[in-house]
Design an enzyme around this catalytic site. Structure first.
Site, mmCIF file in Angstrom:
data_model
loop_
_atom_site.group_PDB
_atom_site.id
_atom_site.type_symbol
_atom_site.label_atom_id
_atom_site.label_comp_id
_atom_site.label_asym_id
_atom_site.label_seq_id
_atom_site.Cartn_x
_atom_site.Cartn_y
_atom_site.Cartn_z
ATOM 1 N N THR A 55 1.997 -6.218 -5.469
ATOM 2 C CA THR A 55 2.209 -5.172 -4.469
ATOM 3 C C THR A 55 1.487 -3.873 -4.801
ATOM 4 O OG1 THR A 55 4.405 -6.103 -4.041
ATOM 5 C CG2 THR A 55 3.991 -3.870 -3.249
ATOM 6 N N LYS B 273 0.371 -7.721 -1.368
ATOM 7 C CA LYS B 273 1.260 -6.996 -0.453
ATOM 8 C C LYS B 273 0.868 -5.522 -0.463
ATOM 9 C CE LYS B 273 5.762 -7.604 0.220
ATOM 10 N NZ LYS B 273 7.249 -7.538 0.175
ATOM 11 N N LYS C 263 2.172 -1.837 0.973
ATOM 12 C CA LYS C 263 3.238 -1.072 1.606
ATOM 13 C C LYS C 263 2.634 -0.088 2.615
ATOM 14 C CE LYS C 263 6.858 -2.559 -0.786
ATOM 15 N NZ LYS C 263 8.072 -3.151 -0.195
ATOM 16 N N ASP D 85 4.030 -4.492 4.606
ATOM 17 C CA ASP D 85 5.470 -4.243 4.589
ATOM 18 C C ASP D 85 5.744 -2.785 4.906
ATOM 19 O OD1 ASP D 85 8.183 -4.182 4.161
ATOM 20 O OD2 ASP D 85 8.071 -4.594 2.003
ATOM 21 N N ASN E 119 8.849 -1.490 5.463
ATOM 22 C CA ASN E 119 10.159 -1.027 4.995
ATOM 23 C C ASN E 119 10.843 -0.120 6.016
ATOM 24 O OD1 ASN E 119 8.704 -1.184 1.908
ATOM 25 N ND2 ASN E 119 10.730 -2.084 2.169
ATOM 26 N N GLU F 212 6.084 -7.460 7.575
ATOM 27 C CA GLU F 212 7.468 -7.426 7.091
ATOM 28 C C GLU F 212 8.196 -6.147 7.500
ATOM 29 O OE1 GLU F 212 9.786 -7.713 2.778
ATOM 30 O OE2 GLU F 212 7.634 -8.095 2.899
ATOM 31 N N ASP G 87 13.516 -8.166 6.523
ATOM 32 C CA ASP G 87 13.947 -7.974 5.141
ATOM 33 C C ASP G 87 15.262 -7.212 5.154
ATOM 34 O OD1 ASP G 87 14.365 -7.390 2.489
ATOM 35 O OD2 ASP G 87 12.483 -6.336 2.171
ATOM 36 N N LYS H 17 16.401 -11.843 -0.601
ATOM 37 C CA LYS H 17 16.440 -11.214 -1.917
ATOM 38 C C LYS H 17 17.845 -11.404 -2.472
ATOM 39 C CE LYS H 17 12.984 -7.641 -0.911
ATOM 40 N NZ LYS H 17 12.765 -6.207 -0.627
ATOM 41 N N CYS I 228 12.084 -9.385 -4.145
ATOM 42 C CA CYS I 228 12.773 -8.789 -5.285
ATOM 43 C C CYS I 228 12.969 -7.300 -5.047
ATOM 44 C CB CYS I 228 11.984 -9.024 -6.574
ATOM 45 S SG CYS I 228 10.260 -8.484 -6.512
ATOM 46 N N ASP J 205 7.199 -13.195 -3.281
ATOM 47 C CA ASP J 205 6.968 -11.800 -3.639
ATOM 48 C C ASP J 205 7.838 -11.501 -4.861
ATOM 49 O OD1 ASP J 205 6.232 -9.087 -3.533
ATOM 50 O OD2 ASP J 205 7.937 -8.608 -2.232
ATOM 51 N N ASP K 270 7.199 -9.980 -8.136
ATOM 52 C CA ASP K 270 6.307 -9.240 -9.028
ATOM 53 C C ASP K 270 6.915 -7.989 -9.634
ATOM 54 O OD1 ASP K 270 6.441 -7.846 -6.622
ATOM 55 O OD2 ASP K 270 4.362 -7.178 -6.716
#
Length: 342
Positions: free
Chosen positions: A133, A158, A160, A187, A189, A215, A240, A264, A291, A316, A318
């Protein structure tokens, strides 16, 4: 096979570099290790790793659950783990501790019978390929990190996003030029509005970026917005933060709001994660395993679940690669992007 004692321990880690997502920047991580000891001395280990901005949990909250867990488990037989898992539903407000305790039970059970946890979960695989990521950074730093990760052998990256649509488009499109054979997970978020998310993802499509998954584009409770993005995205859309429990998974599937669910353990606990797998498979929904801020001790929980069940399309896993650990404590080998279980 009875549980003699339970112990919790708070541990502190520093990130090698500050890690920024749309919800904030993280420079350090506090986790809680859980040890389940059996009467014969066998020990099972788990780790709880929570991010307050996602789950509302803090290390202090998690640590205070020790006496409650002892009351539930001490003197009970780990062979009856399903009954114990039902008793641990009382920890649903602290899913990270629930995950750590549940895995520690299985870990102790497996050690007692001399099998690996991934074999307990089904033994489907012994090798996984994870992404790595890149947090939210300026363009120059993003490209430097993408180049570094790509040279390390990672072909799944990945990135962000979620702070600024135009900047994020440029960061991802330029990353494709740096890593031409890579595929990307983007992602947000929860950082975009539904309209911004559609603008962003359609721009990537027009630039022919190889995106595996988009995501959590919108606010976790905006299921209508998530559905809007899904039906206007040329790429698969994943939930997520919108899915913590098996009931959340059932809801987003019923609403036709997702193509993928990111499980997760720190959000769901082990028992709900297993239920979400079953629900998703019944609905033909793909799965990602993700994670929070687990160390090498904690990430093994998700590795064993993912490898054992063979239920996941995207990995994912990492977080341990970003933490400055004094000692590697996983029971797996890390060879670039590949995670290998003995």
């Amino acid at each position: 096979m009875k549980i003699k004692s339970i112990s919790f321990k708070r541990v502190f880690y520093q990130y090698f570099e500050p890690f920024t997502i749309s919800l904030g920047t993280h420079e350090e991580q506090e986790n809680v290790e859980v040890c389940v000891r059996l009467e014969d001395g066998t020990e099972g280990w788990g780790e709880a790793s929570a991010l307050f901005v996602i789950s509302g949990e803090t290390p202090q909250m998690l640590e205070k659950m020790e006496s409650t867990v002892k009351d539930i488990l001490v003197g009970k037989d780990v062979e009856k783990y399903h009954i114990l898992f039902n008793s641990l539903q009382n920890l649903r407000a602290t899913p990270a501790i629930k995950a750590a305790v549940e895995f520690a039970i299985i870990d102790a059970f497996c050690k007692r019978y001399r099998i690996k946890p991934y074999q307990f979960f089904g033994g489907a695989k012994d090798r996984l390929e994870t992404d790595k990521t890149v947090g939210i950074e300026d363009l120059k730093t993003t490209l430097a990190k993408v180049e570094r990760i790509y040279k390390e052998g990672f072909k799944k990256i990945k990135i962000k996003v979620g702070r600024d649509v135009k900047t994020d488009i440029e960061r991802v499109v330029r990353s494709k030029e740096i890593a031409p054979d890579a595929s990307f997970v983007v992602d947000a978020n929860q950082g975009f509005s539904p309209k911004e998310a559609v603008e962003f993802i359609q721009a990537l499509y027009h630039e022919s970026v190889n995106v595996d998954v988009f995501e959590q584009p919108v606010f976790r409770y905006d299921i209508d917005g998530l559905k809007f993005v899904r039906w206007n995205s040329p790429y698969p859309v994943a939930a997520d933060e919108s899915v913590f429990t098996k009931y959340d998974a059932l809801n987003v599937i019923k609403e036709e709001a997702v193509d993928v669910i990111n499980i997760k353990l720190m959000k769901s606990g082990l028992s709900d994660a297993l239920a979400i797998i079953q629900i998703a498979q019944a609905a033909n929904i793909k799965l990602m395993i993700g994670c929070m801020g687990e160390s090498s001790l904690g990430i093994r929980q998700s590795i064993h679940l993912a490898a054992g069940t063979g239920a996941f399309t995207y990995y994912d896993l990492d977080s341990h690669l970003s933490l400055n650990e004094e000692k590697f404590r996983g029971d797996f080998k890390q060879e670039g992007p590949f995670i290998i279980l003995d």
